[in-house]
Motif scaffolding. Structure first.
Motif, PDB file in Angstrom:
ATOM      1  N   SER A   6      53.962  27.645  35.896  1.00 33.96           N
ATOM      2  CA  SER A   6      52.751  27.310  36.641  1.00 33.96           C
ATOM      3  C   SER A   6      51.541  27.573  35.752  1.00 33.96           C
ATOM      4  O   SER A   6      51.610  28.338  34.776  1.00 33.96           O
ATOM      5  CB  SER A   6      52.645  28.152  37.917  1.00 33.96           C
ATOM      6  N   THR A   7      50.427  26.959  36.073  1.00 36.86           N
ATOM      7  CA  THR A   7      49.209  27.175  35.298  1.00 36.86           C
ATOM      8  C   THR A   7      48.800  28.639  35.342  1.00 36.86           C
ATOM      9  O   THR A   7      48.379  29.209  34.323  1.00 36.86           O
ATOM     10  CB  THR A   7      48.070  26.274  35.822  1.00 36.86           C
ATOM     11  N   ALA A   8      48.943  29.289  36.481  1.00 41.33           N
ATOM     12  CA  ALA A   8      48.592  30.708  36.591  1.00 41.33           C
ATOM     13  C   ALA A   8      49.431  31.559  35.642  1.00 41.33           C
ATOM     14  O   ALA A   8      48.913  32.467  34.975  1.00 41.33           O
ATOM     15  CB  ALA A   8      48.766  31.183  38.034  1.00 41.33           C
ATOM     16  N   ARG A   9      50.752  31.276  35.550  1.00 40.97           N
ATOM     17  CA  ARG A   9      51.628  32.029  34.638  1.00 40.97           C
ATOM     18  C   ARG A   9      51.272  31.742  33.181  1.00 40.97           C
ATOM     19  O   ARG A   9      51.328  32.619  32.334  1.00 40.97           O
ATOM     20  CB  ARG A   9      53.100  31.668  34.874  1.00 40.97           C
ATOM     21  N   ARG A  10      50.943  30.481  32.883  1.00 42.82           N
ATOM     22  CA  ARG A  10      50.535  30.132  31.519  1.00 42.82           C
ATOM     23  C   ARG A  10      49.275  30.903  31.139  1.00 42.82           C
ATOM     24  O   ARG A  10      49.189  31.464  30.044  1.00 42.82           O
ATOM     25  CB  ARG A  10      50.297  28.627  31.412  1.00 42.82           C
ATOM     26  N   ASN A  11      48.303  30.938  32.044  1.00 42.90           N
ATOM     27  CA  ASN A  11      47.059  31.662  31.761  1.00 42.90           C
ATOM     28  C   ASN A  11      47.321  33.148  31.553  1.00 42.90           C
ATOM     29  O   ASN A  11      46.813  33.762  30.608  1.00 42.90           O
ATOM     30  CB  ASN A  11      46.049  31.465  32.897  1.00 42.90           C
ATOM     31  N   THR A  12      48.141  33.731  32.427  1.00 41.78           N
ATOM     32  CA  THR A  12      48.482  35.150  32.309  1.00 41.78           C
ATOM     33  C   THR A  12      49.197  35.429  30.992  1.00 41.78           C
ATOM     34  O   THR A  12      48.912  36.412  30.309  1.00 41.78           O
ATOM     35  CB  THR A  12      49.359  35.596  33.493  1.00 41.78           C
ATOM     36  N   ASP A  15      46.682  35.137  28.009  1.00 38.57           N
ATOM     37  CA  ASP A  15      45.764  36.280  28.008  1.00 38.57           C
ATOM     38  C   ASP A  15      46.469  37.561  27.558  1.00 38.57           C
ATOM     39  O   ASP A  15      45.905  38.349  26.797  1.00 38.57           O
ATOM     40  CB  ASP A  15      45.147  36.471  29.393  1.00 38.57           C
ATOM     41  N   VAL A  50      42.308  28.972  30.385  1.00 42.65           N
ATOM     42  CA  VAL A  50      42.142  27.968  31.430  1.00 42.65           C
ATOM     43  C   VAL A  50      43.162  26.873  31.136  1.00 42.65           C
ATOM     44  O   VAL A  50      43.244  26.394  30.006  1.00 42.65           O
ATOM     45  CB  VAL A  50      40.711  27.381  31.433  1.00 42.65           C
ATOM     46  N   ASP A  51      43.946  26.507  32.119  1.00 40.73           N
ATOM     47  CA  ASP A  51      44.996  25.497  31.942  1.00 40.73           C
ATOM     48  C   ASP A  51      45.938  25.848  30.791  1.00 40.73           C
ATOM     49  O   ASP A  51      46.392  24.982  30.053  1.00 40.73           O
ATOM     50  CB  ASP A  51      44.396  24.105  31.736  1.00 40.73           C
ATOM     51  N   GLY A  52      46.200  27.140  30.621  1.00 39.75           N
ATOM     52  CA  GLY A  52      47.136  27.590  29.600  1.00 39.75           C
ATOM     53  C   GLY A  52      46.584  27.651  28.196  1.00 39.75           C
ATOM     54  O   GLY A  52      47.314  27.917  27.250  1.00 39.75           O
TER      55      GLY A  52
END
Length: 125
Positions: A6-12, A15, A50-52
């Motif tokens: 997911s985009t949230a997991r990619r961002n996490t 980071d 943002v967006d990975g």
């Protein structure tokens, strides 16, 4: 089976990978590993993903301390560990790090800019 993040997991993930670079440095060197320039990184070194994809915070102008052909960029943590490396290209070419200079042949005391050093975690494999 295809892996999809997911985009949230990619961002996490991005980071988390980049957190150790805060207060570290960017080293630009030749293919033979001779250091041409060292640039301190900001704290934090990267803007939030943002967006990975995360973008390096501006580092300003860089002054070369040695002469040679720029070939490799290495991101080093504040603890001195090499974390990520990749090729150096001119700003109008595709590569890991893009610099603004007349060529990749760098002279002592030559000033150039680091234009881009984004890092991306893909959505799938």
């Amino acid at each position: 089976m295809t892996l999809t993040l997911s985009t949230a997991r990619r961002n996490t993930g991005v980071d988390a990978m980049l957190a150790d670079l805060s207060g570290g440095r960017l080293v630009i060197r030749t293919a033979g590993k001779a250091v041409l320039a060292t640039v301190p990184l900001a704290t934090p070194a990267y803007a939030p993903a943002v967006d990975g994809t995360a973008a390096l915070r501006p580092v300003g102008e860089v002054t070369a301390t040695a002469a040679g052909v720029a070939a490799e960029a290495v991101l080093i943590t504040a603890r001195g560990e090499e974390a990520i490396s990749g090729d150096v290209t001119l700003s109008d070419e595709a590569g890991f790090i893009k610099i603004t200079a007349s060529s990749l042949s760098i002279a002592v005391n030559q000033v150039f800019r680091v234009d881009a050093l984004p890092l991306t975690l893909p959505a799938g494999a």
